[in-house]
Each structure stands twice: as C-alpha cells, then as structure tokens.
Scaffold this active site. Structure first.
Site, mmCIF file in Angstrom:
data_model
loop_
_atom_site.group_PDB
_atom_site.id
_atom_site.type_symbol
_atom_site.label_atom_id
_atom_site.label_comp_id
_atom_site.label_asym_id
_atom_site.label_seq_id
_atom_site.Cartn_x
_atom_site.Cartn_y
_atom_site.Cartn_z
ATOM 1 N N GLU A 94 0.726 -7.802 6.448
ATOM 2 C CA GLU A 94 -0.214 -6.769 7.137
ATOM 3 C C GLU A 94 -0.292 -7.413 8.940
ATOM 4 O O GLU A 94 -0.044 -6.082 9.107
ATOM 5 C CB GLU A 94 -1.805 -6.788 6.995
ATOM 6 C CG GLU A 94 -2.085 -6.836 5.136
ATOM 7 C CD GLU A 94 -1.492 -7.465 3.566
ATOM 8 O OE1 GLU A 94 -2.213 -7.327 2.629
ATOM 9 O OE2 GLU A 94 -0.436 -8.678 4.402
ATOM 10 N N GLY B 253 -1.008 -5.545 -0.742
ATOM 11 C CA GLY B 253 -1.543 -5.610 -1.672
ATOM 12 C C GLY B 253 -1.137 -5.951 -3.088
ATOM 13 O O GLY B 253 -1.401 -6.414 -3.892
ATOM 14 N N GLU C 230 -1.505 -9.602 -3.665
ATOM 15 C CA GLU C 230 -3.048 -9.654 -3.656
ATOM 16 C C GLU C 230 -3.284 -8.929 -5.536
ATOM 17 O O GLU C 230 -4.180 -9.496 -5.759
ATOM 18 C CB GLU C 230 -3.887 -9.012 -2.658
ATOM 19 C CG GLU C 230 -3.897 -8.866 -1.071
ATOM 20 C CD GLU C 230 -4.746 -8.421 -0.466
ATOM 21 O OE1 GLU C 230 -5.004 -8.868 0.359
ATOM 22 O OE2 GLU C 230 -4.157 -7.134 -0.254
ATOM 23 N N ALA D 12 0.366 -1.202 -0.233
ATOM 24 C CA ALA D 12 0.366 -0.233 0.192
ATOM 25 C C ALA D 12 0.832 1.417 0.373
ATOM 26 O O ALA D 12 1.989 1.140 0.530
ATOM 27 C CB ALA D 12 -1.449 -0.108 0.976
#
Length: 688
Positions: free
Chosen positions: A127, A104, A107, A65
C-alpha cells in the site's frame, strides 16, 4: 456483479470450501467481499461443517483491492469487517495461497486461522507505493505473525516476500508443492481430527516484544531517511505502529483505519494513484488491439557499441534475446563488449545473476565489424552519433542488408524520425526507440511513431517494451519528442535565471528540495556540459558555453558548475565569479530570487510546454507526459508528474505565473484554466 458470479460454496464431507473465481486477479471488490462473509456465515450456521477452506481459482490468490473502486465511495461490507468476520469465525478457517497475496489479499489471509501456500507464492503489503498504509488490520496482524522489525520493513517498504521466507517467519503454516486444493482439504481435516485450537492472529502477542521499544522505530527511520525523503506514508506507518502495537487491538484497528483514510484523502496518495493508472493507460493506443498483427522478435542487432548501444544490448540480452553488436572500429567494439562484461560480472558478484545465467547471456552476444551481419535480425536499432547525416547513411545501408520485415529503429534523442525514415525505401518499418541512459537500468522507453510507421510495427514495439521490462510511452515526431522537449525548456529557463541573478547552487538546492534526484546544473555536469558543443563553434553567449571554454566540461574533468573533490561536488568561487562577470558584460543587474519563485520558474514553463505537446498531438494524454518524466527524469512520483502537479497547483495560478514571467501560456492551458478544468479532466474527456 453478483456474488454468484465470483464464488462457489462446496462441501467435501465435513469441510466447507469457498472458492473465489473473479478474473483476472481475484481483486477484493464488493461481490468478493460479500462472498467471503456469506461463506463464514454458512459454515457457522451448519453444525455438520467442522472447518472452512478459503481459496481462489485462476492464476492468483487475492492480489489486492479492486482498482475499479478507487476514487469511488466504499460500499459494505468493508474490507476490515470482512477480515474481522473471518477471524471471529467459531469454526477454523484455513486459506490456501497461490500466486500473489498482496495488500488486502494478505490482510484477508492473516484474518484466517491457518495459512498454507504454494512454494512459488509471494506475499506483501504494498500500500505504501500508493501513498497509503494497510487499512484492514495489516499494521497490527503482520507484526504479531512475523515480529515488529520484519513487519516494519515489509509495510514501510512495500516489497513482497516469497513463500519460503513467509514459512520461516511464521506467516504461513505449511508449504505445498503439489495440488494446493487437495493440500488445503488435507490440512483442514488434520485441524479437525487433531482438534487444533483456533489461532486468531489478533490474540497472538509472543512476537510483540519490541513493540514498546522506541529505539527500534527510531533506528528504522534513521536507516531509511534517504529512501523516505519527501514521502508521507512511510513516516505515518512507523508512527502508527509505534503508537498502536501496545494498545488494545480494537483501539489499534480504529487508529489504523483513521490513518489509512487520512493518507487516502491526502495529496500524495492521489498523485501516486494517478501515477499507477497513468503507467497502465500509456500502453493503450487507439486502433491497436489484441487482433493487431505483431512481428516476432527473437534476434536483435544494435549498431553502435558506445554507452547507449552497449546499454541497449544489455537490456535485450538480459531479457533472453540474441544480440548482434555492430561497430566500425575494433577499439570501439572491444570497449562496448568490455562494458557489457563488467556489468555481467558485477551482477554475478552482487548475487543479482548466477554465473550460469551470465554465461548464457554472454553466449547470446555476437560482436562484429561486419555490417552485413544484421541480415537475420528481426529488429535493428541504430545508436550512433546524434547527427542526421550519419543516421541517414546507416538507414540507407539497412535497405541493402536488413530483411524485408525487419523493424528499423533509431535511438535518436532529438532528431526528426521522419527524415531518418525517408532515407529508406520502407518508412513503414521505421520507428524511434528512445532509451534513457543507462539503458539497461532506466525504465522509460519513448516509442516515437513516425508519419508512416505501421500499426504492426508500433504494436510490436509496445509488446517488446514489456519483454525488456520497460515502461513505454508513444510520442509523435518533434524536436526532443516529449521528455527532452520539456528538458530543453528547463535548460533555457536555467540559463535565464543564472543571467538574472540566481546562483546555480540555489537552483539545484530548490529543485532537489522539490524531490528531483539532481538539479539542472548537477545534471549538466553529470551528462557533460560539452554535449553538442565544439570550441570552434562556441559563441560564448551562455553560461554553459563559457564553462566549456574554461575547460570546465563537467564531472568527467573534475570541474563544471561544481568543483569535484574525490568525486564529490563542491560550490566553486571561480564559477560564481565568471557568472558575475558574464552578467556585467551583458549589462544585467542581478537580483535575488525566493525559493518559491525559482521553483515556479523551473516548473511552470515545463507545464506550459506539456500543454503545447498535447495541442500538437505529440502526446496522446497529459498522463503520458507524466509517465515520461516519472520514469525517465526522476520526477518525484508523489507529485504525480508535471501535468498532474500543474492541476494540484491550480491551472489559473500557472497561467498567472507564466504571464508574470513574460511567457505566453499555451492556448490549451489558458482554456482549461478559464473553464476551471484540469489536465486529468482533459484526459478523461478525450479518452479513446
């Protein structure tokens, strides 16, 4: 930032390529998210395009992120929608991973239909280290690719894996040694030519066989109970995966997002994010920039081969620097070299180091009794007894032997670095480098800036900390600097509580229950209660002195606050009797303390001392104090550090608590409390 600045949409025949270039780490900020959605829409809108490649320029794939967006309201397109858009593409999406695909970033990769990776790439969902769970499908897609057990391990621990393991597990489809961009195009052409079916991760279920087996989740929690103690996120992750991996995918994603948002808005994630930023902020020093001159450090000399000296030597040796280890007696030198050798041997036998690396490390060490051998060192660190006259004598000798531009450092824990620097003719070259034991393992390095320390020396020390993989915090000169000054306050409070009626075992239980690895009495036993104590100078005015007089000097002699049976601490009736007699002698009627009162008496005076340290300019930021205690003393990271925790408690409550204890609140603490402010806001207002 507009999307045009972070992406290119290119064509190579029937293959479209979306190239993201958003330095330094291709973070998934709004512009990058928009670019990914636009690329999918463009590719699907053009009948001549048969497949889409997504890759990144620069040193890494999407590394996670955008930290600049932390704490701000999220802006569309949201990352879960971006990942779902990639996966829903009617045309195959191939992604090429290099550097790190984290959080992310991974992901996004799992939302693509095919993944190739450079052999040196790493992938993970870290995370949990910020008190979070993945929020864009990570808890659902990863187990479909690598299996439930491995996904639990990766998500709840947050550790990345290498590309080879990722290929073996099925997380990536192909490893690449050469040009990754060309390999991605070739892979995409093969997908098109062979008509390979689109593989949407959400539709895979062949690796979810354990999803309905509750035992796999129970066993995982049981195995990791100690590691997860006090933490909210790991248990929440396991609970979510237990409940959702058997649900329809869309419902599972919804519950994952709810879990992510709940953790994000909770106190632990806020504290862990504070710790994340505090560590990075600590390296920012006013007047030091990229253009500040640095000195080249290649050769290091350590004076003193005791526990600290040998540990400091190891820290430099393991980072590839040459070290000269100086002692005054052969016995002490042999002991230090032996300590280094044992550590290297353990590292080899455990697989943390190869025999070849250990040999090169040994070859980089020069043990000597000849003080003049420091002459070619770029950095000389004194690590001898904590006595001013001894240290000043060494620094006077360094004037004779050290080359003019050598950095002269002291590892003192408490003493005045200005006084030490005053023993030389070059105080601008003197700095404090306070390592924490064991110095080759503990991450904190307190860099003590004396009054005349030059900016070049300070900047070099900060860079050097990175070289030896330490977390640096700059402190001014005072007794104990930042860390030990707060520790000393806690020691005083420990003695006061023991005299007033608290049991040493209750003190330890409460402090350890808060999340510290050891309570104050156990730490005293471990360090040695006789540090700084001698029988001839003992006054018998503290419990600690009384224990030393009883020859209960700590773990090393099998008795201190605790009795040690086979190395394990046990409560001692003898100690309780001694403390009771001590109270009677002092005319104190003991009273009981609640756990809440013990914790407040342990913590509030430390917070107060931190405010004084800020007032005096010893620390640049409240967050620097947090970093010191997080990395040097085992303060529980999920509470953010003593100053952040003071904010969480409420500064008005801390002030009231101190007054009730009979302590005078620091002026800064009282001011912030009266304004309804916080130490976080103080740092923000005083940012330079």
């Amino acid at each position: 930032m507009s999307e045009e600045l972070v992406s290119r949409f290119e064509r190579d025949g029937e293959i479209a390529v979306c190239v993201i270039d958003s330095p330094p780490v291709n973070a998934l900020g709004k512009a990058v998210r928009l670019a990914l959605v636009d690329a999918v829409e463009q590719a699907n809108a053009d009948d001549s395009i048969k497949a889409l490649v997504v890759r990144c320029d620069g040193r890494t794939y999407f590394a996670g992120a955008d930290v600049r967006e932390f704490g701000r309201p999220p802006e569309p397109p949201y990352l879960p929608d971006v990942v779902n858009t990639l996966e829903a593409s009617a045309k195959p999406v191939i992604t090429a991973i290099h550097g790190t695909a984290l959080g992310g970033g991974l992901e996004v990769a799992m939302g693509c239909h095919f993944r190739i990776a450079a052999k040196a790439a790493k992938m993970g969902l870290p995370e949990v280290t910020l008190g979070l769970m993945p929020g864009a499908g990570g808890t659902q897609r990863l187990p479909r690719l690598v299996g439930v057990a491995k996904a639990l391990d990766m998500i709840a621990h947050g550790a990345p894996i290498g590309a080879a393991e990722a290929r073996e597990l099925g997380l990536v489809d192909e490893l690449v040694e050469g040009d990754l961009a060309e390999a991605a195009l070739a892979f995409a052409r093969r997908v098109v030519a062979e008509g390979l079916p689109i593989r949407r991760t959400s539709q895979l279920d062949d690796k979810l066989g354990d999803a309905g087996n509750s035992a796999i989740f129970d066993d995982f929690l049981a195995r990791n109970a100690k590691k997860f103690r006090g933490l909210d996120a790991p248990a929440a992750i396991v609970d979510l995966m237990r409940r959702t991996l058997t649900l329809p995918f869309e419902e599972a994603l919804k519950q994952e997002r709810e879990g992510f948002l709940k953790l994000r808005d909770g106190p632990q994630s806020k504290a862990l994010r504070h710790a994340f930023f505090a560590e990075r902020e600590a390296t920012k020093i006013p007047a030091i920039g990229k253009d500040t001159p640095r000195l080249k450090i290649e050769k290091v000399a350590i004076i003193g081969a005791g526990t600290m000296g040998s540990g400091i030597a190891l820290a430099f040796l393991q980072s590839g620097l040459s070290v000269t280890l100086v002692e005054v007696a052969q016995e002490g030198l042999d002991r230090g070299v032996g300590t280094i050798e044992k550590t290297l041997s353990r590292n080899v036998s455990s697989g943390r180091m190869t025999e070849d690396t250990a040999r090169k490390t040994r070859d980089s060490l020069t043990p000597t009794l000849d003080f003049s051998k420091v002459a070619d060192a770029d950095l000389i660190i004194e690590a001898v007894f904590e006595l001013m006259e001894v240290k000043q004598d060494i620094f006077r000798k360094l004037d004779q032997y050290a080359k003019p531009d050598a950095i002269l450092a002291t590892n003192t824990s408490y003493l005045d670095v200005n006084e030490i620097a005053g023993a030389t003719s070059r105080p601008e070259q003197v700095i404090g480098l306070h390592f924490f034991s064991p110095a080759n393992i503990m991450k904190l390095l307190e860099i003590v800036r004396a009054d005349k320390t030059s900016l070049t020396v300070l900047a070099t020390a900060l860079d050097l900390a990175k070289t030896i993989r330490k977390v640096p915090v700059v402190a001014g000169v005072c007794f104990g600097f930042i860390g030990n000054r707060l520790l000393n306050v806690r020691r005083v409070e420990t003695e006061a509580l023991l005299l007033a009626g608290a049991s040493p075992y209750d003190l330890d239980r409460v402090v350890e229950g808060f999340g510290m690895p050891m309570g104050p009495c156990r730490i005293g036993d471990l360090a040695g209660l006789d540090l700084g104590w001698t029988r001839e100078n003992s006054t018998g005015n503290t419990v600690k002195e009384r224990l030393c007089e009883m020859d209960r000097r700590g773990m090393k002699v099998g008795a201190g606050f605790y009795d040690y049976v086979d190395g394990k601490p046990q409560e001692s009736p003898v100690v309780l009797e001694m403390i009771d007699a001590f109270r009677k002698e002092k005319g104190v009627t003991p009273r009981s303390f609640s756990d809440e009162e013990i914790l407040e008496r342990m913590l509030y005076p430390m917070m107060n001392e931190g405010a004084k340290i800020l007032e005096e300019g010893i620390a640049l930021r409240a967050s620097d104090i947090d970093v010191v205690w997080l990395f040097g003393y085992g303060w529980p990271r999920w509470t953010g550090g003593p100053m952040f925790h003071a904010d969480a408690v409420g500064l008005d409550k801390v002030v009231a608590g101190l007054e009730k204890m009979g302590h005078e609140p620091a002026a800064l603490l009282r001011k912030l409390a009266s304004e309804g402010s916080s130490f976080v806001e103080y740092d923000r207002a005083n940012a330079k």
